[in-house]
Write an enzyme that holds these catalytic residues in place. Structure first.
Site, mmCIF file in Angstrom:
data_model
loop_
_atom_site.group_PDB
_atom_site.id
_atom_site.type_symbol
_atom_site.label_atom_id
_atom_site.label_comp_id
_atom_site.label_asym_id
_atom_site.label_seq_id
_atom_site.Cartn_x
_atom_site.Cartn_y
_atom_site.Cartn_z
ATOM 1 C CB SER A 109 -11.939 -4.457 -3.948
ATOM 2 O OG SER A 109 -11.426 -3.983 -2.718
ATOM 3 C CG HIS B 143 -8.261 -3.127 -1.542
ATOM 4 N ND1 HIS B 143 -8.962 -3.006 -2.724
ATOM 5 C CD2 HIS B 143 -6.998 -2.674 -1.806
ATOM 6 C CE1 HIS B 143 -8.168 -2.506 -3.659
ATOM 7 N NE2 HIS B 143 -6.974 -2.297 -3.126
ATOM 8 C CG PHE C 15 6.092 -3.766 -0.546
ATOM 9 C CD1 PHE C 15 6.781 -3.102 -1.541
ATOM 10 C CD2 PHE C 15 5.441 -4.952 -0.874
ATOM 11 C CE1 PHE C 15 6.857 -3.604 -2.834
ATOM 12 C CE2 PHE C 15 5.495 -5.468 -2.156
ATOM 13 C CZ PHE C 15 6.206 -4.796 -3.139
ATOM 14 C CD GLU D 170 -3.281 -1.574 -4.944
ATOM 15 O OE1 GLU D 170 -4.121 -0.941 -4.266
ATOM 16 O OE2 GLU D 170 -2.054 -1.516 -4.750
ATOM 17 C CG ASP E 120 5.124 6.668 -2.738
ATOM 18 O OD1 ASP E 120 4.840 7.239 -1.674
ATOM 19 O OD2 ASP E 120 4.801 5.490 -2.998
#
Length: 313
Positions: free
Chosen positions: A30, A283, A233, A32, A124
């Site tokens: 998958s 993912h 990140f 994102e 967040d």
């Protein structure tokens, strides 16, 4: 000539069958994406989606900005993927600065647009470094959000997991307890934050199983091409960047092609080791670029599916 033990071990590895030779192609993936801010970014995003759709992903997800700052753009991107590709689209949804009525309105709009999958997150805070504070009329966190979504419609729901512990968690155990609450509230699976050591994921998977979690936990893979960005990140989500990885990117600041090759190699090796440990769903955090994710999927044995290619054309 004499060889040391370490040299013999390295020779054995090099002479073994190639790491990616004749994989079964049974992995599922998958992807994102994040919603584009400009026309040019939208074009780049759509090129990435069209390049990856032929691989037949289980779903593609679209992120949601802090404090709902990308609400309209997220909805527009998800709706377009849902209507113009054969791949199910998943919309990220957070609790930040949203009342329960707001969440219901957004979720119902997704359902009406044909979207059946939500990635439910606490989210967040809009100001980096500040602490999360629930909306006075909102959900207290992701577990409550999952339960709330279950009352709205029979969505498929994914939630977040943190192999290296969420930075705000009191302990690894409390973080795991929170994951169990989200799954017990009705989530179908967890998608992990990115990490760079397969052992990190395997240890987390074992701890989750010991805690009574039997839902699917999908490893999140971030192909790194910009180390400075990745470091940012990582600081936000509690992931560790190994010193050896830092060293591999040294001297490549002005060599983007070399950086991409190194990035693909690192991520592909991670995925291959996860595959050897029984992982069959990956993912990818694409950062709206297709090349690295596509190359890794190819190494894992995935090939374009004819029906997906036709529908994406």
């Amino acid at each position: 000539m004499t060889f040391t033990l370490s040299q013999l071990e390295e020779a054995r590895r090099a002479l073994d069958a190639p790491l990616f030779a004749d994989l079964a192609g049974d992995a599922q993936v998958s992807f994102e994406f994040f919603p584009p801010r400009t026309e040019k970014m939208e074009q780049t995003l759509w090129e990435a989606i069209q390049a990856l759709v032929p691989l037949g992903p289980r779903f593609v997800s679209v992120t949601y900005g802090a404090g709902g700052s990308t609400r309209e753009r997220t909805h527009a991107t998800v709706a377009r993927i849902q209507s113009e590709t054969p791949i199910p689209a998943a919309a990220h949804l957070t609790c930040v600065e949203a009342s329960k009525a707001d969440i219901r309105e957004i979720a119902e709009a997704y359902w009406e647009a044909g979207v059946r999958h939500i990635v439910a997150l606490r989210g967040d805070p809009p100001v980096m470094g500040s602490k999360f504070a629930p909306h006075p009329e909102g959900f207290a966190g992701a577990a409550d959000l999952v339960a709330g979504l279950r009352e709205i419609a029979p969505f498929e729901i994914s939630v977040a997991a943190y192999p290296e512990t969420h930075p705000e968690a009191q302990s690894g155990q409390s973080d795991l307890d929170n994951l169990k609450r989200k799954l017990d509230a009705g989530a179908n699976r967890a998608i992990s934050q990115f990490f760079f050591s397969p052992d990190c994921f395997f240890r987390f998977r074992d701890r989750a199983a010991a805690a009574g979690i039997d839902a699917e936990i999908v490893p999140g893979i971030l192909p790194v091409s910009n180390v400075a960005q990745t470091r940012k990140f990582a600081a936000m989500c509690g992931a560790a960047i190994p010193p050896w990885m830092d060293r591999l990117f040294e001297g490549l600041d002005d060599m983007p092609a070399a950086r991409q090759l190194v990035a693909a190699t690192i991520s592909a090796e991670l995925c291959r080791k996860l595959y050897a440990g029984g992982v069959r769903h990956f993912h990818f955090y694409t950062l709206n670029r297709a090349e690295l994710s596509y190359a890794i999927c190819h190494l894992l044995g995935l090939r374009p599916k004819a029906d997906a290619q036709e529908k994406a054309a």
